[in-house]
Design an enzyme around this catalytic site. Structure first.
Site, mmCIF file in Angstrom:
data_model
loop_
_atom_site.group_PDB
_atom_site.id
_atom_site.type_symbol
_atom_site.label_atom_id
_atom_site.label_comp_id
_atom_site.label_asym_id
_atom_site.label_seq_id
_atom_site.Cartn_x
_atom_site.Cartn_y
_atom_site.Cartn_z
ATOM 1 N N GLU A 436 -1.619 -3.310 5.790
ATOM 2 C CA GLU A 436 -2.776 -4.554 5.851
ATOM 3 C C GLU A 436 -3.164 -3.821 7.584
ATOM 4 O O GLU A 436 -3.994 -4.795 8.087
ATOM 5 C CB GLU A 436 -2.259 -5.563 6.208
ATOM 6 C CG GLU A 436 -1.671 -6.532 4.932
ATOM 7 C CD GLU A 436 -2.495 -6.591 4.169
ATOM 8 O OE1 GLU A 436 -2.003 -6.612 3.516
ATOM 9 O OE2 GLU A 436 -3.699 -7.190 4.161
HETATM 10 C C1 FAD Z 1 5.708 -1.010 1.441
HETATM 11 C C2 FAD Z 1 4.008 -0.439 1.705
HETATM 12 C C3 FAD Z 1 3.705 -1.720 0.292
HETATM 13 C C4 FAD Z 1 2.293 -1.626 0.777
HETATM 14 N N1 FAD Z 1 1.097 -1.870 -0.284
HETATM 15 C C5 FAD Z 1 0.123 -2.416 -0.251
HETATM 16 C C6 FAD Z 1 -0.662 -3.087 -1.039
HETATM 17 O O1 FAD Z 1 -0.122 -3.610 -2.032
HETATM 18 N N2 FAD Z 1 -1.335 -2.774 -1.408
HETATM 19 C C7 FAD Z 1 -2.888 -1.441 -1.373
HETATM 20 O O2 FAD Z 1 -3.503 -1.060 -1.054
HETATM 21 N N3 FAD Z 1 -2.095 -1.040 -0.107
HETATM 22 C C8 FAD Z 1 -0.288 -1.153 0.448
HETATM 23 N N4 FAD Z 1 -0.241 -0.549 1.236
HETATM 24 C C9 FAD Z 1 -0.470 0.657 1.919
HETATM 25 C C10 FAD Z 1 -1.102 0.398 3.480
HETATM 26 O O3 FAD Z 1 -1.747 -0.390 3.863
HETATM 27 C C11 FAD Z 1 -0.644 1.990 3.534
HETATM 28 O O4 FAD Z 1 0.505 2.509 4.025
HETATM 29 C C12 FAD Z 1 -2.005 2.144 5.702
HETATM 30 O O5 FAD Z 1 -2.960 1.091 5.028
HETATM 31 C C13 FAD Z 1 -1.968 2.553 6.043
HETATM 32 O O6 FAD Z 1 -2.092 3.658 4.989
HETATM 33 P P1 FAD Z 1 -1.497 5.708 5.156
HETATM 34 O O7 FAD Z 1 -0.274 5.097 4.853
HETATM 35 O O8 FAD Z 1 -2.055 6.244 4.267
HETATM 36 O O9 FAD Z 1 -1.300 5.529 7.125
HETATM 37 P P2 FAD Z 1 -3.107 7.113 7.436
HETATM 38 O O10 FAD Z 1 -3.670 6.803 6.830
HETATM 39 O O11 FAD Z 1 -2.917 8.089 6.992
HETATM 40 O O12 FAD Z 1 -2.320 6.743 8.570
HETATM 41 C C14 FAD Z 1 -1.104 7.876 9.666
HETATM 42 C C15 FAD Z 1 -1.174 7.185 11.279
HETATM 43 O O13 FAD Z 1 -2.574 7.898 11.541
HETATM 44 C C16 FAD Z 1 -3.573 6.279 11.905
HETATM 45 N N5 FAD Z 1 -4.824 6.802 11.745
HETATM 46 C C17 FAD Z 1 -5.726 7.299 10.432
HETATM 47 N N6 FAD Z 1 -6.497 6.400 11.194
HETATM 48 C C18 FAD Z 1 -6.462 6.019 12.436
HETATM 49 C C19 FAD Z 1 -8.030 5.790 12.775
HETATM 50 N N7 FAD Z 1 -9.441 5.661 12.109
HETATM 51 N N8 FAD Z 1 -8.053 6.251 14.397
HETATM 52 C C20 FAD Z 1 -7.509 5.964 15.008
HETATM 53 N N9 FAD Z 1 -5.520 6.406 14.408
HETATM 54 C C21 FAD Z 1 -6.036 6.430 12.441
HETATM 55 C C22 FAD Z 1 -2.783 5.095 12.055
HETATM 56 O O14 FAD Z 1 -2.513 4.373 12.665
HETATM 57 C C23 FAD Z 1 -1.081 5.740 11.568
HETATM 58 O O15 FAD Z 1 -0.687 5.409 12.850
HETATM 59 C C24 FAD Z 1 1.483 -0.247 1.032
HETATM 60 C C25 FAD Z 1 2.285 0.653 2.288
HETATM 61 C C26 FAD Z 1 3.843 0.119 2.561
HETATM 62 C C27 FAD Z 1 4.386 1.810 2.874
#
Ligand code: FAD
Length: 596
Positions: A436
């Site tokens: 989220e």
């Molecule tokens: C168990 C689980 C359930 C989930 N359920 C859902 C769901 O129901 N629906 C759905 O759509 N998604 C879902 N997600 C996805 C989740 O919302 C994302 O994993 C999350 O938004 C982070 O995206 P990412 O994993 O690609 O990490 P990334 O975006 O790659 O982030 C990696 C790191 O970089 C940092 N970062 C990235 N961009 C920036 C920025 N612009 N500025 C500063 N820091 C940054 C982040 O804070 C983090 O520390 C789920 C994930 C998990 C693991």
């Protein structure tokens, strides 16, 4: 493993004495939702969530959801428990009565969501995701879409899924590639793959309404070119009956660190070119709909952090009262009398109480923003809710992890062994700061958008409220200590806010470098304020009639402990916040590599 027991008295104390729940009863739709009624609903909730949902916490973790023959099967007992949840009317507590909801205050739904999250967070995610679908369809759906989908999702007969994430599009939702091609009859053909979709498939309900973000063929690049679609798992006929299966499937389930019972699906849409979706809201305006869908979800995830902290506390307290080890000051010789164990317990307890007050205040602001008759009051409350939401999400979920870790520590070696259940609490907690919108993104939202909103009216008003309370508290005794610590924390938070506001205009990199610690100091200060409001009310209660003295004294001591042990973090955080970005970037990426 201990059984979860709903902290009814603490919940009621916060509602009555800290967030002034009675103000909500003055709003027309909530005339009948008196504190007595709320207490009765919470009492029933306590029985249901600890009696029916909590017993599936550990078995669900061990059994996990699995994908069998293309269909997700949830652990034993989940389907039946979900049926009871629906029949009990727990799903639509705060939803629109016109579509089958009970129309009760959102803050009450949040209190029951807290119970659900403590009892079994993996279970609670299913209704939580449905709530996102309810909000998006309520706010942006056509009347026809509302008739077709809303009531069934509100009652819980069907569930919802929020489908944003793709391998290359996580925090940067605008990078998504899922396609939506107009068919020509008002519908769209959806194709693409989403990852990490919570309860994207399961066997607990007859239908799952996916809200899928996708891109039209001629859409502008980035977040300006995404649109939101209703994509049902089973097509719904015009008379509301279920038709054929839509062309979508769960390809696999993720193997996760925790929340094992919650199926996290890789979803494929349109393998056979036949996945039908219905536009919700306007074309290319999906970002707006997505924010509606996610806004309450962010608070709900914050509440998940609170739920975890409460469960961790109950587990740690039970163990500390039972485990005999070493020579202690107390007669029973259990570890609760060791100063260090007590310190850890009090850290969990006092911050959990502060987090509960923050989340409930946030929820109440949402209620007022939606239902007050006065336009100014609605605007004002919406601004407060907007300001508090990133604090609730990020601070409470960080706290959930920290509390669970402290609870493991209190268990010593047994904390690391699965049979006590506290290891599961820690594993389950770790996701909440990530989904989220990661907590890093919440902090950027706070400094980048919320601080500037309405020219800072809302944070200025919050600081004035804190200042007034600190000045009103008696100068001596426990409350005097609280007042002193609160004034100092407020001064540092004000200075850091001034720094942020000045830097926002010239160096966003410096602002970003301090954002996470700034969010924490802001939340810690607001938490201290809310505990102080409670302590003041407890003091008044003691003076009035002295009934329930032990409980009221504990509330005061809790605020004092927080003032002595948690609020001082704020001055150190202020230094971190205002250091800027220089030392972060003075080392090159290459120099950060391991020098073998
Ligand atoms: C168990 C689980 C359930 C989930 N359920 C859902 C769901 O129901 N629906 C759905 O759509 N998604 C879902 N997600 C996805 C989740 O919302 C994302 O994993 C999350 O938004 C982070 O995206 P990412 O994993 O690609 O990490 P990334 O975006 O790659 O982030 C990696 C790191 O970089 C940092 N970062 C990235 N961009 C920036 C920025 N612009 N500025 C500063 N820091 C940054 C982040 O804070 C983090 O520390 C789920 C994930 C998990 C693991």
């Amino acid at each position: 493993m201990i059984n979860y027991s709903a902290p009814l008295k603490d919940m009621k104390f916060v509602l009555e004495n800290i967030i002034d729940y009675n103000e909500l009863v003055k709003l027309q739709p909530f005339e009948d939702a008196t504190l007595d009624m709320v207490e009765a609903v919470l009492g029933e909730g306590g029985k249901f969530f600890s009696g029916v949902i909590d017993p599936l916490r550990m078995s669900g973790d061990q059994e996990m959801s699995v994908l069998e023959n293309g269909q997700v099967r949830t652990p034993k007992g989940f389907k039946e428990a979900y049926q009871q949840y629906v029949e009990g009317g727990w799903n639509g507590l705060a939803s629109d009565p016109e579509y089958g909801g009970s129309g009760l205050p959102f803050v009450l739904a949040c209190a029951t969501a807290e119970m659900a999250g403590s009892a079994n967070v993996a279970f609670s995610l299913c209704p939580m995701l449905s709530q996102g679908a309810v909000e998006a369809i309520s706010a942006h759906g056509t009347d026809e879409q509302k008739v077709k989908y809303l009531e069934k999702v509100i009652t819980g007969e069907w569930t919802g899924a929020m489908c944003l994430t793709e391998p290359q599009a996580g925090s940067d939702v605008g990078a998504l590639k899922t396609k939506a091609e107009p068919v020509g009859d008002g519908t769209y053909r959806i194709s693409g793959q989403k990852i990490f979709i919570t309860y994207g498939d399961h066997d607990m309900a007859d239908n799952i309404i996916h809200l899928v973000l996708a891109r039209l063929p001629d859409a502008p690049a980035g977040s300006k070119g995404i649109s939101l679609f209703i994509v049902p798992k089973i097509m719904v006929n015009d008379d509301g009956s279920l038709g054929n299966r839509n062309d979508m499937r769960a390809v696999s389930l993720e193997h996760k660190m925790g929340i094992h019972a919650s199926p996290t699906c890789v979803m494929s849409y349109g393998d056979n070119g036949e996945c039908i979706g219905y536009l919700i809201g306007e074309e290319n305006k999906g970002m707006r709909c997505m924010f509606t869908m996610m806004n309450h979800a962010r608070l709900n995830v914050g509440i998940q952090g609170l739920s975890t902290a409460e469960l961790a506390y109950q587990q740690a307290y039970a163990y500390a009262m039972d485990r005999v080890q070493g020579r202690t000051a107390g007669e029973a010789g259990t570890i609760i009398d060791h100063a260090d164990v007590r310190r850890m317990l009090m850290l969990i307890k006092s911050q959990t109480e502060a987090a509960r007050a923050l989340c409930y205040l946030n929820a109440k602001a949402i209620d007022v923003a939606h239902h007050a008759t006065d336009k100014e009051e609605r605007w004002w409350s919406q601004g407060l809710a907007d300001l508090l939401t990133p604090l609730s999400k990020a601070w409470c979920t960080d706290l959930g992890v920290e509390a669970a870790s402290l609870a493991v520590q209190i268990h010593g070696g047994m904390g690391y062994i699965e049979e006590t259940g506290v290891a599961q609490t820690l594993r389950d907690a770790r996701i909440a700061p990530i989904y989220e919108g990661t907590n890093g993104i919440q902090a950027l939202d706070l400094v980048g958008r919320k601080l500037g909103q309405d020219e800072g009216e809302h944070w200025k008003a919050m600081f004035t409220r804190i200042e007034k309370l600190a000045n009103d508290l008696p100068p001596a005794g426990d409350l005097g200590l609280v007042a002193g610590a609160l004034k100092s924390a407020l001064q540092h938070t004000r200075q850091a806010t001034d720094w942020m506001m000045a830097e926002r205009g010239k160096n966003m990199q410096a602002v970003a470098a301090g954002a996470t610690e700034y969010l924490r100091m802001f939340a810690v200060t607001v938490g201290g304020y809310l505990l102080a409001v409670g302590a003041k009310a407890a003091e008044a209660g003691l003076e009035e009639n002295g009934a329930d003295a032990e409980y009221l004294k504990a509330r005061i001591t809790m605020a004092r402990f927080y003032a002595e042990q948690v609020l001082p973090q704020v001055s150190a955080l202020a230094q971190q916040v205002t250091r800027g970005e220089e030392s972060l970037y003075a080392i090159s990426n290459e120099a950060l590599a391991v020098q073998g």
